[in-house]
Design an enzyme around this catalytic site. Structure first.
Site, PDB file in Angstrom:
ATOM      1  CB  CYS A 258      -2.363 -39.199  18.664  1.00  0.00           C
ATOM      2  SG  CYS A 258      -3.208 -40.780  18.466  1.00  0.00           S
ATOM      3  CB  SER A 259      -1.993 -38.873  13.728  1.00  0.00           C
ATOM      4  OG  SER A 259      -2.224 -38.614  12.362  1.00  0.00           O
TER       5      SER A 259
END
Length: 348
Positions: A258-259
């Site tokens: 994801c991040s």
């Protein structure tokens, strides 16, 4: 009447208490790593070295030293913010889950990401493929969550990844055996939920001549899931799990990011393993049919001899391998919600 496993009958309050317990265990691991970093099994090792600060997207998310992914370099720094994650729940797991959880590549680490992708699959298998599941938008509220690290369009669109990576202004270098080239092949949007881009990843020399087997890359970009939140719906994330899992070759890790590579990534991994590789979610292939050709009852049957909470056990294992996996209580409760949905609306 649908027969639910006992752990899917818990109240939100019970689930929140379990989530707090999971968090308290992690807090204890962090204290142990901080107080005695040289001897703790939970040490963060080189991830907190000043020389690696630019390789971490966030200052508070680092891999444990014991299971960090080490880049195969012949000279220089082997660090990147990524963790090998294995899931094997006693009494439930039919096939151990194997993943790499990593942060979203940055402008300064995207080339190392591609080297990692190539190195973690068989270098001698021309039929091998790489599955990447990206569960973050590129930008949220005008803030970058992930760098645009893959080619997204045009039949001739390709990117070259240098064999020597050195950060400008930093005394930090990673040298690899070969440069790589990533070539766009095609892409398709599914149900306005995620985009599957197919690419070709191959080692090349300075002139661009190919030096070894190419890998097919299946890149899933799910852009409907905001940071620090749960998915808005069950069905799209289930479809993503099913599609990405179906393209992964047995024994290969699924690369998930994801991040930060923790909250949404951990939630996806927990769902993926639960749905595909555990006894409680095994489809009954011998389910009886009615005289009208309809299935009788549900094809899912909980293991009545299993007395633990399957989802809690999965998340406990994830948290012991990477910080903050399934980061928010809403994400934790969503896994139970999705599991219950599968029992109430099973595939036939």
């Amino acid at each position: 009447m649908v027969s639910l496993p006992k752990y899917l009958k818990q109240s939100d309050r019970e689930l929140e208490n379990k989530f707090r317990f999971i968090q308290h265990q992690e807090d204890a691991r962090i204290r142990d790593a901080t107080m005695d970093p040289s001897n703790s099994k939970w040490t963060f090792g080189v991830s907190i070295d000043d020389s690696n600060r630019y390789r971490n997207r966030y200052v508070n998310i680092m891999p444990y030293e014991k299971n960090r992914v080490k880049l195969n370099v012949y000279n220089g720094n082997d660090y990147m913010n990524a963790s090998y994650v294995k899931v094997n729940v006693s009494g439930q797991t039919m096939k151990p889950g194997f993943y790499i959880a990593t942060q979203g590549p940055t402008e300064r680490t995207w080339d190392q990401f591609w080297q990692m992708c190539y190195q973690n699959y068989s270098e001698n298998d021309s039929n091998d493929s790489v599955v990447i599941v990206m569960v973050t938008p590129l930008v949220e509220y005008n803030r970058e969550k992930c760098y645009q690290y893959w080619p997204r369009g045009g039949s001739s669109d390709s990117i070259r990844i240098a064999e020597k990576v050195q950060d400008p202004g930093e005394d930090d270098v990673s040298e690899f055996e070969h440069a790589l080239k990533i070539e766009y092949a095609n892409s398709r949007r599914y149900d306005d939920c995620y985009t599957l881009t197919t690419m070709r990843l191959v080692p090349v020399d300075e002139s661009g001549e190919e030096l070894g087997p190419a890998k097919t890359v299946h890149h899933f970009y799910f852009d409907q899931w905001r940071d620090m939140s749960k998915p808005e719906e069950v069905i799209p994330i289930m479809k993503l799990c099913q599609h990405s899992h179906s393209l992964n070759k047995a024994g290969n890790p699924i690369i998930v990011h994801c991040s930060a590579g923790v909250g949404r990534s951990g939630t996806f991994i927990a769902l993926d393993h639960m749905l595909h590789d555990t006894e409680d979610f095994k489809i009954d292939a011998e389910q009886k049919m009615s005289s009208g050709g309809q299935m009788v009852g549900s094809p899912l049957h909980p293991d009545k001899g299993y007395d633990h909470d399957l989802i809690e056990q999965i998340v406990l294992q994830l948290r012991a391998q990477r910080l903050k996996m399934v980061q928010m209580s809403d994400q934790y409760k969503f896994i139970y919600h999705a599991a219950k949905y599968m029992y109430q609306h099973p595939p036939h």
